[in-house]
Every structure is written in structure tokens, then in C-alpha cells.
Write an enzyme that holds these catalytic residues in place. Structure first.
Site, PDB file in Angstrom:
ATOM      1  N   TYR A  45      -2.459   5.562   3.560  1.00  0.00           N
ATOM      2  CA  TYR A  45      -3.564   5.067   2.711  1.00  0.00           C
ATOM      3  C   TYR A  45      -4.741   6.050   2.731  1.00  0.00           C
ATOM      4  O   TYR A  45      -5.692   5.856   3.495  1.00  0.00           O
ATOM      5  CB  TYR A  45      -4.037   3.704   3.214  1.00  0.00           C
ATOM      6  CG  TYR A  45      -2.964   2.637   3.305  1.00  0.00           C
ATOM      7  CD1 TYR A  45      -2.352   2.136   2.157  1.00  0.00           C
ATOM      8  CD2 TYR A  45      -2.590   2.103   4.542  1.00  0.00           C
ATOM      9  CE1 TYR A  45      -1.377   1.137   2.249  1.00  0.00           C
ATOM     10  CE2 TYR A  45      -1.623   1.099   4.635  1.00  0.00           C
ATOM     11  CZ  TYR A  45      -1.022   0.630   3.481  1.00  0.00           C
ATOM     12  OH  TYR A  45      -0.074  -0.363   3.572  1.00  0.00           O
ATOM     13  N   TRP A  49     -10.208   1.372   0.542  1.00  0.00           N
ATOM     14  CA  TRP A  49      -9.771   0.066   0.003  1.00  0.00           C
ATOM     15  C   TRP A  49     -10.890  -0.941   0.190  1.00  0.00           C
ATOM     16  O   TRP A  49     -11.585  -0.941   1.211  1.00  0.00           O
ATOM     17  CB  TRP A  49      -8.509  -0.428   0.722  1.00  0.00           C
ATOM     18  CG  TRP A  49      -7.242  -0.157  -0.020  1.00  0.00           C
ATOM     19  CD1 TRP A  49      -6.542  -1.041  -0.791  1.00  0.00           C
ATOM     20  CD2 TRP A  49      -6.505   1.076  -0.092  1.00  0.00           C
ATOM     21  NE1 TRP A  49      -5.425  -0.438  -1.325  1.00  0.00           N
ATOM     22  CE2 TRP A  49      -5.377   0.855  -0.913  1.00  0.00           C
ATOM     23  CE3 TRP A  49      -6.690   2.346   0.457  1.00  0.00           C
ATOM     24  CZ2 TRP A  49      -4.438   1.847  -1.201  1.00  0.00           C
ATOM     25  CZ3 TRP A  49      -5.772   3.341   0.175  1.00  0.00           C
ATOM     26  CH2 TRP A  49      -4.657   3.087  -0.647  1.00  0.00           C
ATOM     27  N   SER A  50     -10.976  -1.841  -0.802  1.00  0.00           N
ATOM     28  CA  SER A  50     -12.109  -2.758  -0.854  1.00  0.00           C
ATOM     29  C   SER A  50     -12.200  -3.718   0.340  1.00  0.00           C
ATOM     30  O   SER A  50     -13.170  -3.679   1.102  1.00  0.00           O
ATOM     31  CB  SER A  50     -12.013  -3.536  -2.169  1.00  0.00           C
ATOM     32  OG  SER A  50     -12.947  -4.558  -2.217  1.00  0.00           O
ATOM     33  N   TRP A  51     -11.194  -4.599   0.512  1.00  0.00           N
ATOM     34  CA  TRP A  51     -11.382  -5.575   1.600  1.00  0.00           C
ATOM     35  C   TRP A  51     -11.175  -4.930   2.969  1.00  0.00           C
ATOM     36  O   TRP A  51     -11.726  -5.379   3.956  1.00  0.00           O
ATOM     37  CB  TRP A  51     -10.600  -6.868   1.368  1.00  0.00           C
ATOM     38  CG  TRP A  51      -9.120  -6.962   1.669  1.00  0.00           C
ATOM     39  CD1 TRP A  51      -8.188  -5.982   1.553  1.00  0.00           C
ATOM     40  CD2 TRP A  51      -8.426  -8.147   2.107  1.00  0.00           C
ATOM     41  NE1 TRP A  51      -6.953  -6.482   1.866  1.00  0.00           N
ATOM     42  CE2 TRP A  51      -7.065  -7.795   2.208  1.00  0.00           C
ATOM     43  CE3 TRP A  51      -8.802  -9.449   2.411  1.00  0.00           C
ATOM     44  CZ2 TRP A  51      -6.096  -8.716   2.604  1.00  0.00           C
ATOM     45  CZ3 TRP A  51      -7.838 -10.369   2.800  1.00  0.00           C
ATOM     46  CH2 TRP A  51      -6.507 -10.003   2.899  1.00  0.00           C
ATOM     47  N   TYR A  98      -0.584   9.079  -2.649  1.00  0.00           N
ATOM     48  CA  TYR A  98      -0.586   7.624  -2.815  1.00  0.00           C
ATOM     49  C   TYR A  98      -0.415   7.277  -4.290  1.00  0.00           C
ATOM     50  O   TYR A  98      -1.055   7.880  -5.153  1.00  0.00           O
ATOM     51  CB  TYR A  98      -1.883   6.990  -2.286  1.00  0.00           C
ATOM     52  CG  TYR A  98      -1.830   5.488  -2.404  1.00  0.00           C
ATOM     53  CD1 TYR A  98      -1.208   4.723  -1.431  1.00  0.00           C
ATOM     54  CD2 TYR A  98      -2.348   4.847  -3.527  1.00  0.00           C
ATOM     55  CE1 TYR A  98      -1.096   3.349  -1.569  1.00  0.00           C
ATOM     56  CE2 TYR A  98      -2.247   3.467  -3.675  1.00  0.00           C
ATOM     57  CZ  TYR A  98      -1.623   2.723  -2.687  1.00  0.00           C
ATOM     58  OH  TYR A  98      -1.517   1.365  -2.828  1.00  0.00           O
ATOM     59  N   GLN A 123      -9.970  -6.866  -5.030  1.00  0.00           N
ATOM     60  CA  GLN A 123      -9.356  -7.427  -3.818  1.00  0.00           C
ATOM     61  C   GLN A 123     -10.183  -8.636  -3.349  1.00  0.00           C
ATOM     62  O   GLN A 123     -11.245  -8.907  -3.918  1.00  0.00           O
ATOM     63  CB  GLN A 123      -9.265  -6.362  -2.719  1.00  0.00           C
ATOM     64  CG  GLN A 123      -8.017  -5.490  -2.836  1.00  0.00           C
ATOM     65  CD  GLN A 123      -7.711  -4.744  -1.552  1.00  0.00           C
ATOM     66  OE1 GLN A 123      -8.622  -4.184  -0.938  1.00  0.00           O
ATOM     67  NE2 GLN A 123      -6.452  -4.710  -1.151  1.00  0.00           N
ATOM     68  N   GLY A 182      -4.270  -9.038  -1.735  1.00  0.00           N
ATOM     69  CA  GLY A 182      -4.192  -8.324  -0.456  1.00  0.00           C
ATOM     70  C   GLY A 182      -2.878  -8.573   0.269  1.00  0.00           C
ATOM     71  O   GLY A 182      -2.621  -8.002   1.313  1.00  0.00           O
ATOM     72  N   ASP A 184       0.495  -8.262  -0.863  1.00  0.00           N
ATOM     73  CA  ASP A 184       1.271  -7.761  -2.001  1.00  0.00           C
ATOM     74  C   ASP A 184       2.581  -8.465  -2.306  1.00  0.00           C
ATOM     75  O   ASP A 184       2.818  -8.897  -3.420  1.00  0.00           O
ATOM     76  CB  ASP A 184       1.597  -6.278  -1.786  1.00  0.00           C
ATOM     77  CG  ASP A 184       0.361  -5.445  -1.483  1.00  0.00           C
ATOM     78  OD1 ASP A 184      -0.727  -6.033  -1.308  1.00  0.00           O
ATOM     79  OD2 ASP A 184       0.479  -4.216  -1.426  1.00  0.00           O
ATOM     80  N   TRP A 366       4.361  -8.451   3.844  1.00  0.00           N
ATOM     81  CA  TRP A 366       3.687  -9.756   3.814  1.00  0.00           C
ATOM     82  C   TRP A 366       4.677 -10.916   3.708  1.00  0.00           C
ATOM     83  O   TRP A 366       4.313 -12.014   3.318  1.00  0.00           O
ATOM     84  CB  TRP A 366       2.668  -9.793   2.666  1.00  0.00           C
ATOM     85  CG  TRP A 366       1.473  -8.939   2.960  1.00  0.00           C
ATOM     86  CD1 TRP A 366       1.258  -7.652   2.558  1.00  0.00           C
ATOM     87  CD2 TRP A 366       0.318  -9.296   3.748  1.00  0.00           C
ATOM     88  NE1 TRP A 366       0.046  -7.181   3.036  1.00  0.00           N
ATOM     89  CE2 TRP A 366      -0.539  -8.173   3.764  1.00  0.00           C
ATOM     90  CE3 TRP A 366      -0.058 -10.445   4.441  1.00  0.00           C
ATOM     91  CZ2 TRP A 366      -1.764  -8.160   4.443  1.00  0.00           C
ATOM     92  CZ3 TRP A 366      -1.267 -10.452   5.115  1.00  0.00           C
ATOM     93  CH2 TRP A 366      -2.106  -9.317   5.116  1.00  0.00           C
ATOM     94  N   GLU A 409       0.011  -1.635  11.886  1.00  0.00           N
ATOM     95  CA  GLU A 409      -0.423  -2.343  10.681  1.00  0.00           C
ATOM     96  C   GLU A 409       0.011  -3.820  10.763  1.00  0.00           C
ATOM     97  O   GLU A 409      -0.759  -4.716  10.452  1.00  0.00           O
ATOM     98  CB  GLU A 409       0.212  -1.652   9.470  1.00  0.00           C
ATOM     99  CG  GLU A 409      -0.367  -2.045   8.136  1.00  0.00           C
ATOM    100  CD  GLU A 409       0.293  -1.270   6.992  1.00  0.00           C
ATOM    101  OE1 GLU A 409       1.243  -0.488   7.244  1.00  0.00           O
ATOM    102  OE2 GLU A 409      -0.133  -1.454   5.838  1.00  0.00           O
TER     103      GLU A 409
HETATM  104  C1  2M8 Z   1      -1.701  -2.980   1.167  1.00  0.00           C
HETATM  105  O1  2M8 Z   1      -1.797  -2.886  -0.235  1.00  0.00           O
HETATM  106  C2  2M8 Z   1      -1.688  -1.606  -0.895  1.00  0.00           C
HETATM  107  C3  2M8 Z   1      -2.060  -1.843  -2.350  1.00  0.00           C
HETATM  108  O2  2M8 Z   1      -3.411  -2.285  -2.405  1.00  0.00           O
HETATM  109  C4  2M8 Z   1      -0.307  -1.018  -0.785  1.00  0.00           C
HETATM  110  O3  2M8 Z   1       0.650  -1.734  -0.477  1.00  0.00           O
HETATM  111  O4  2M8 Z   1      -0.159   0.182  -1.027  1.00  0.00           O
HETATM  112  C5  2M8 Z   1      -2.081  -4.426   1.549  1.00  0.00           C
HETATM  113  O5  2M8 Z   1      -1.741  -4.698   2.878  1.00  0.00           O
HETATM  114  C6  2M8 Z   1      -3.579  -4.648   1.312  1.00  0.00           C
HETATM  115  O6  2M8 Z   1      -3.974  -5.890   1.805  1.00  0.00           O
HETATM  116  C7  2M8 Z   1      -4.413  -3.548   1.960  1.00  0.00           C
HETATM  117  O7  2M8 Z   1      -5.745  -3.704   1.552  1.00  0.00           O
HETATM  118  C8  2M8 Z   1      -3.918  -2.135   1.604  1.00  0.00           C
HETATM  119  C9  2M8 Z   1      -4.612  -1.045   2.406  1.00  0.00           C
HETATM  120  O8  2M8 Z   1      -4.593  -1.339   3.765  1.00  0.00           O
HETATM  121  O9  2M8 Z   1      -2.517  -2.029   1.826  1.00  0.00           O
END
Ligand code: 2M8
Length: 441
Positions: A45, A49-51, A98, A123, A182, A184, A366, A409
């Protein structure tokens, strides 16, 4: 007893100290800091990311209140003209790492988008809650920097976006893509996703699979739908009308966070001496949330707004309303949390999906694994319900498991085996937060 100790005839009474959570979590957050924000994890990542940023700020506030403020402010700086806070703020030159990246969204061509490249989706709204916690960590520094004064109008605009553009007939916020929840690939989205007709026209790159095993991530079929939905939304200039949003789901977790954040805005407004009706809004949302209660399942359930049907699953999102004060069904929800479906105390943290459900999977993202952010939310819910001892036990498990898994994670809820990426920022931030709040004497 170790072999060496046995050989030397010595009693093995010396405890090897566990690596220190505070020091290790600090290191993870420092590694992932990129100058004005923190990435969820290097590799998988590479953007903001927002949240995640809001969760990260909640941990950072203990280490550097100023950095925690910057974390939130950099996200607020990517706000769109309509008030939305974007799901992702893209770092330049990382599109190969990404997908979908800045070149997919091309947000500069969308009227009213942010001055920086972002995704068009959103998010869950945990930001105002985070802003209040960050302020409270060091009110002097916060006042000195004018943090609340700058953040408040942006947070109000964000909630206004939800209220005016994203509410269903019941007055609750709906999401237009599984990414917006969040969570997915939660089984709770399977049906609404299957009902989406259409498939993505381009190829579906999966750079994520370089960093996590294919068995731990969403499938290619899911990604095809994700990109189709994202492209449809983008091509409609991120308009929230039904024509551009063939997936519309009202999610209890998103709305619980909105309520908690609306209550935080009430506190922030009071600090600033502003007369506002946030508490009233929170009360209205709390009433509306009760419409998602499923008495037979003993949990709040998502609602598919396209087909007009509840998604009758027990998933972690349905437990998140525990953070809402004076919740009508708090006792029933606690019973579900402790019962066979989530087995609090008998599993590692809290599984993201019903342990007895046919769709439950121990390692796929998830669809069953335990996550630290939802454990943190539930711990706050336990505190809200006056269950401090249980919250402490959860906090303790989070700290131990975070260190042991190298800040994974997500975890197998039975064995605690680490899955997904490692040195994950919110795992570090939120374990640290609860440890310092509840366990340090
Ligand atoms: C995951 O989501 C992203 C897309 O937003 C992904 O799968 O690539 C989820 O776990 C999400 O809740 C989280 O914010 C993000 C970054 O950690 O990864």
C-alpha cells in the site's frame, strides 16, 4: 526448560522479555512515515488511505501529537469541493505498484476534485473521532497550531457530503463500492456484487499479489467487478446518482463510525465555542441505525439499496455499533459477540465473519481473519458498555499478537498465524493506543 539450561543443571526461571510493544510499534510507524502522512505498509500500500490515516493518527498522537495532526491535515487537504474525503491520496510515480492508481482515476479531469491526485470513492468516516482524540492528546500543542479551527470546517463539510449526497431513505449513509466499507471482500457484499451486471473492459493488473499470497486476497473475479464499478463511477464524474452506482449498500459499521464522529464534532464545536446541531444529528442517525437490527441473527445487518434487501449475515461490521452510546440493542449485541459466532476470548481478537457461516475462511482477507482495527473499535465499544476488564484483556491480546506477528495486517482467528502484509501501520498504531490508554500503570 531449554536444552542448555537442562544440560547445565540450572532451573530455567529466567523469563525472556517480549520485544517491547511501544518501541516496536514506534519503529513501524517511523518506517511508514512519508513526510506528511503514513502509508498503511511499504510495498502493498504505497499511498495514503483515508480511514487508515485516521487510525494511524490515533496511535501517533502518543508519540508525536504534531505528526498526528499533520497526518489528518494532509488527508483533509485532499478534500474535494463537494466535501468528500477520498479513499486514497496517490503518491507520485507509484502507479506500477498499486492498482488502480492515479492514471486509472485521472481525478484532475473530474470537476471539483482535489488539487492532488486521488481516488473518487470514499472510506468510513472515522476522521472526526480521530481529530478529537488527537486534540485531547496535547490540547496546548493543538491550540498553538490552530488544529481544531482548521480541521472543524473540513470535517463538517465531509459529514455534509454524506448527509446530502450519500443518504438512503432511512437517512443512513450508503456506500457505492465494497472498497468504501473498508471490508472489501466481506461475504456480506457477495450478493449485491453478483447482481452488478458488467465487467471491466481493460486488463486487471494485480500488483498486490507480489506482496500477499493469492489465497489471502480478493479473487480476480472480485477485482473485475471492483474495477468495473470504479470505472463506471469515475466515468460519471463520481456522481452519486443511482445510474452511476449499481452497487449501493448501507453498512452498519460505516454508520456507527459516522455517529461516533458526529458526536466528536459536537465536542469539537463546543471546544471552539460554536453552536451546532451535531448531537441532534447523531441522535437521528442512532434512531435510523436501529432499522438495520436483525432480531433473529442478533446483530445489525447491511442493507442492499439496489434490490431493497437486508444482507442477513453475521459479519464484524454488524458488531461495530457497540461504539454508539445508549444503543438500544447493546446487550443483545454483546451476547452475539460472546456467543459461538464470534467467540470473544476463545478466538484470537475477533473474526471478521461468523465462525459458523458457510462462507467463513480463516485466511482470506475480510472473509474471516481477525483485524486489529475492528478489534480496536470493539474494545472502544466494550468501554462504552462499561466493560473495562474485557476491553483490557482485548488490548492485552492485541499488543501481544501485534508484536508476535511482526504487526501483521490480519490473523487466523484460531491459530493467530499472520496473514497479509507485515509491519502494517494501523496494527501498530491501534495496539499502541490501547496499550498506553488501558494497560500502562
Ligand atoms: C484494503 O483495501 C484496499 C482498497 O482500498 C485494497 O484491498 O487494496 C482494506 O483492508 C481497507 O480497509 C484498507 O483501508 C486498505 C489499506 O490498508 O486496504
Amino acid at each position: 526448560m531449554t536444552a542448555d539450561a537442562a544440560a547445565a543443571g540450572e532451573p530455567d526461571t529466567e523469563e525472556i522479555p517480549a520485544p517491547d510493544l511501544v518501541a516496536e510499534a514506534t519503529r513501524v510507524l517511523a518506517e511508514n512515515w512519508r513526510g506528511l502522512h503514513t502509508v498503511p505498509a511499504g510495498g502493498l500500500y504505497p499511498h495514503q488511505w483515508s480511514w487508515d490515516s485516521a487510525f494511524i493518527a490515533i496511535g501517533l498522537r502518543h508519540l508525536s501529537p504534531r505528526r498526528a495532526q499533520q497526518e489528518l491535515e494532509s488527508l483533509l487537504g485532499a478534500q474535494w469541493a463537494d466535501g468528500r474525503l477520498p479513499q486514497i491520496v496517490f503518491a507520485a510515480g507509484r502507479d506500477d505498484e498499486y492498482s488502480p492508481g492515479a492514471s486509472f482515476w485521472r481525478s484532475d479531469r473530474i470537476p471539483g476534485s482535489a488539487p492532488v491526485p486521488t481516488a473518487g470513492l470514499i472510506q468510513p468516516p472515522n476522521h472526526a473521532w480521530a481529530a478529537l482524540l488527537v486534540h485531547e492528546a496535547d490540547p496546548l500543542e493543538s491550540w498553538r497550531r490552530g488544529f481544531l479551527k482548521r480541521a472543524y470546517p473540513r470535517l463538517v463539510a465531509w459529514h455534509e457530503y454524506l448527509r446530502t449526497r450519500r443518504t438512503d431513505e432511512a437517512g443512513l449513509a450508503f456506500t457505492v463500492h465494497p472498497w468504501e466499507t473498508g471490508m472489501d471482500n466481506s461475504p456480506a457484499w457477495d450478493e449485491p456484487l453478483a447482481a452488478v451486471r458488467g465487467s471491466f473492459a481493460g486488463n486487471v493488473p494485480r500488483p498486490d499479489l507480489r506482496h500477499a499470497d493469492v489465497s489471502e486476497r480478493p479473487s480476480n473475479a472480485e477485482y473485475d467487478k471492483y474495477l468495473f464499478l470504479a470505472a463506471t463511477y469515475r466515468d460519471a464524474n463520481c456522481d452519486d446518482s443511482p445510474a452511476a452506482t449499481p452497487f449501493r449498500v448501507t453498512d452498519p459499521g460505516v454508520n456507527a463510525l459516522w455517529i461516533r464522529s458526529e458526536l466528536a464534532l459536537a465536542r469539537i464545536a463546543a471546544e471552539l465555542g460554536i453552536d451546532a446541531d451535531h448531537a441532534q444529528r447523531a441522535a437521528e442517525l442512532t434512531d435510523a441505525l436501529e432499522g438495520l437490527w436483525d432480531d433473529e441473527l442478533g446483530i445489525y445487518v447491511p442493507f442492499d439499496g439496489v434490490r431493497g434487501r437486508p444482507q442477513r449475515f453475521r459479519s464484524i461490521t454488524g458488531l461495530l455499533p457497540l461504539i454508539v452510546p445508549d444503543l438500544l440493542h447493546a446487550d443483545d449485541l454483546l451476547a452475539t459477540l460472546h456467543g459461538e459466532h464470534f467467540a470473544l476470548g476463545r478466538t484470537v481478537l475477533i473474526p471478521s465473519f461468523d465462525l459458523t457461516g458457510a462462507e467463513f475462511d480463516t485466511s482470506r482477507y475480510w472473509r474471516g481473519p481477525s483485524w486489529f482495527n475492528t478489534a480496536w473499535i470493539v474494545a472502544n465499544g466494550l468501554l462504552e458498555c462499561g466493560l473495562e476488564t474485557e476491553a483490557r484483556v482485548l488490548a492485552d491480546t492485541m499488543g501481544t499478537r501485534a508484536v508476535e506477528s511482526d504487526f501483521a495486517e490480519y490473523l487466523d482467528p484460531f491459530t493467530g498465524a499472520a496473514h497479509g502484509t507485515r509491519r502494517f501501520s494501523w496494527t501498530a498504531a491501534l495496539s499502541l493506543d490501547l496499550h498506553l490508554r488501558l494497560l500502562r500503570h
